[in-house]
Design a protein around this motif. Structure first.
Motif, PDB file in Angstrom:
ATOM      1  N   ARG A  33     -30.810   5.519  -2.297  1.00  0.00           N
ATOM      2  CA  ARG A  33     -30.793   4.282  -1.503  1.00  0.00           C
ATOM      3  C   ARG A  33     -30.145   3.127  -2.282  1.00  0.00           C
ATOM      4  NH1 ARG A  33     -33.874   5.643   2.871  1.00  0.00           N
ATOM      5  NH2 ARG A  33     -33.508   3.677   3.919  1.00  0.00           N
ATOM      6  N   ASP A  35     -28.675  -0.220  -3.551  1.00  0.00           N
ATOM      7  CA  ASP A  35     -29.027  -1.562  -3.085  1.00  0.00           C
ATOM      8  C   ASP A  35     -27.948  -2.209  -2.229  1.00  0.00           C
ATOM      9  OD1 ASP A  35     -31.470  -1.479  -4.139  1.00  0.00           O
ATOM     10  OD2 ASP A  35     -31.053  -2.715  -5.903  1.00  0.00           O
ATOM     11  N   PHE A  39     -28.989  -3.583   1.426  1.00  0.00           N
ATOM     12  CA  PHE A  39     -29.154  -5.017   1.654  1.00  0.00           C
ATOM     13  C   PHE A  39     -27.954  -5.677   2.310  1.00  0.00           C
ATOM     14  CE2 PHE A  39     -32.325  -3.994  -1.529  1.00  0.00           C
ATOM     15  CZ  PHE A  39     -33.435  -4.556  -0.932  1.00  0.00           C
TER      16      PHE A  39
ATOM     17  N   THR B 223     -37.291  -7.461   0.023  1.00  0.00           N
ATOM     18  CA  THR B 223     -37.277  -6.263  -0.808  1.00  0.00           C
ATOM     19  C   THR B 223     -37.215  -4.991   0.026  1.00  0.00           C
ATOM     20  OG1 THR B 223     -39.680  -6.158  -0.798  1.00  0.00           O
ATOM     21  CG2 THR B 223     -38.671  -7.379  -2.591  1.00  0.00           C
ATOM     22  N   LYS B 224     -37.445  -5.120   1.340  1.00  0.00           N
ATOM     23  CA  LYS B 224     -37.528  -3.976   2.254  1.00  0.00           C
ATOM     24  C   LYS B 224     -38.604  -2.991   1.809  1.00  0.00           C
ATOM     25  CE  LYS B 224     -33.261  -4.656   4.484  1.00  0.00           C
ATOM     26  NZ  LYS B 224     -32.135  -4.154   5.224  1.00  0.00           N
TER      27      LYS B 224
END
Lengths: 113, 327
Positions: A33, A35, A39, B223-224
């Motif tokens: 995953r 970042d 995001f 931050t999920k």
């Protein structure tokens, strides 16, 4: 049958290799995953999810074309199947997801955490 | 007049469309495609409903990586997704053996068709078995949680990682509650399995260990990740707990929103039912192949038609896998 039935064994193994690689990439991305993919958003969800969806459609394409042998069918049979499905699914999913977003906007402020 | 009336021509192909082949596809194959398109729309409806619900609860949906973490033989090891990836691979391989059977059928190689069909059935059974194992883990749960008065799930965290109730609750349950069975209660009544721990017991054990914190369902958008409360907030929140939740059922689950488990059971169950039907159909066709039915018929098209169904099941799984485990 209109199409010739020469042996497709080699093609089958190539498609297996492609599907395996695509699945491995999906799982690796799902575990790491990164970042910058998680995001950054694009059209309602983050980039990683878009990568998953695109890879899934690529897999679906190989399964339908090679395994279900759509590539050997008459073009209009293939179109009747694929266009119908793709159109109805896109239509349904678009409306329903917009509605889900609306439900969230309306109801989430009422939830006390 | 004659041109407008369907005359029974005694032609054996009447049930097969009277020999007319639109798009060069036989009647059976065309009908299989009709079925597949409609079934694809059914699955799309389910997955779209899942999508709607997920968007509705986008700020608190359970995170798949924290739910599906088991791998056979690795106990207590955090192995997100590896097992389901393996299952996906098994199903893809079964698709390959199926397509090899179809390929051998075109060459009228009866023995090869039979062996490839057999392999397909075996892989299919392995897949369904894996799904049953996945369900077992999901239903039993691995950590346990408590539910608050306003129906939110609270999980327990130590050093940033979720820990199981059994890891920090060691005292006896205090309320003297025992499972109501026929032997110790009304002989005509039974109750559903009660939780291993009581709420008061958990609250006390939590207060005794200052390193414990509570994690709530809400996701921090920055931050999920699920929000972890401070120690004071945790104690205050835990005081509102009303029930202990271990594992998952259709009413509540330890992972978060109840409807998450409902969709998991319904969609993977519906898919599993398709796989099961596929195996049964494959077995029937396998015996037909072995008995030489298609050899005598001069065509293995029946293998091709069940093959279409089998690949479709694989196709659906690719999407279920993405939307339940990855996205």
């Amino acid at each position: 049958m209109a199409h010739a039935h020469e042996s497709n064994t080699k093609r089958i193994w190539i498609v297996l290799a492609i599907l395996t690689v695509l699945t491995t990439v999906e799982v690796a991305l799902g575990i790491v995953r990164p970042d910058f993919l998680v995001f950054n958003d694009f059209l309602g969800t983050h980039l990683l999810n878009w990568i998953f969806i695109i890879l899934t459609i690529a897999k679906a394409y190989y399964i339908a074309w090679a395994f279900m042998h759509l590539e050997g069918e008459k073009p209009w049979l293939r179109r009747a199947i694929v266009w119908t499905g793709v159109f109805l699914i896109c239509y349904l999913v678009t409306l329903i997801l917009i509605e889900g977003d609306y439900l969230h906007d309306t109801l989430a402020p009422l939830v006390k955490w | 007049m004659g041109a407008n009336i369907a005359v029974n021509s005694d032609n054996k192909e009447t049930w097969g469309g009277g020999g007319v082949k639109p798009f060069g596809a036989s009647y059976g194959k065309m009908m299989m495609w009709f079925f597949i398109v409609s079934d694809a729309l059914t699955f799309s409806g389910f997955l779209a409903a899942y999508g709607l619900t997920r968007f509705k609860f986008i700020d608190s949906w359970p995170i798949a990586d924290e739910v599906f973490t088991h791998f056979p033989g690795l106990h207590g090891v955090h192995a997100p997704m590896y097992y389901v990836a393996l299952m996906t691979f098994i199903l893809i391989v079964s698709s390959v053996t199926m397509v090899l059977a179809v390929d051998a059928g075109h060459k009228m190689q009866k023995k090869k068709v039979a062996w490839y069909m057999f392999a397909t059935i075996i892989f299919g059974i392995i897949f369904v078995g894996s799904q049953a194992w996945e369900w077992k883990n999901f239903i039993n749960g691995s950590y346990g949680a408590v539910k608050t008065a306003d129906n939110h799930i609270l999980q327990f965290v130590k050093d940033g990682h979720q820990i199981a109730l059994a890891d920090f609750v060691h005292s006896d349950r205090k309320d003297g509650r025992v499972q109501h069975q026929r032997e110790n209660g009304l002989w005509f009544e039974k109750e559903a399995t009660i939780s291993q721990y009581s709420v008061a017991q958990i609250q006390e054990a939590f207060k005794a260990d200052p390193s414990l914190l509570v994690r709530i369902e809400k996701i921090n958008p920055d931050t999920k990740k699920k929000i972890i409360l401070s120690r004071e907030e945790s104690i205050a929140k835990l005081a509102t707990a009303t029930r202990v939740v271990e594992g998952a059922n259709l009413i509540e689950n330890e992972y978060g929103n109840p409807i998450f488990a409902d969709f998991f059971f319904f969609i993977t169950g519906f898919h599993g039912f398709h796989v099961f039907s596929g195996i049964v159909i494959n077995i029937i066709i396998f015996f037909n192949v072995v008995l030489g039915t298609y050899e005598r018929r001069g065509s293995y098209e029946m293998v091709e038609k069940v093959g279409l169904y089998w690949h479709f099941v694989d196709l659906v799984w690719v999407f279920v896998f993405t939307f339940f485990y990855l996205v």
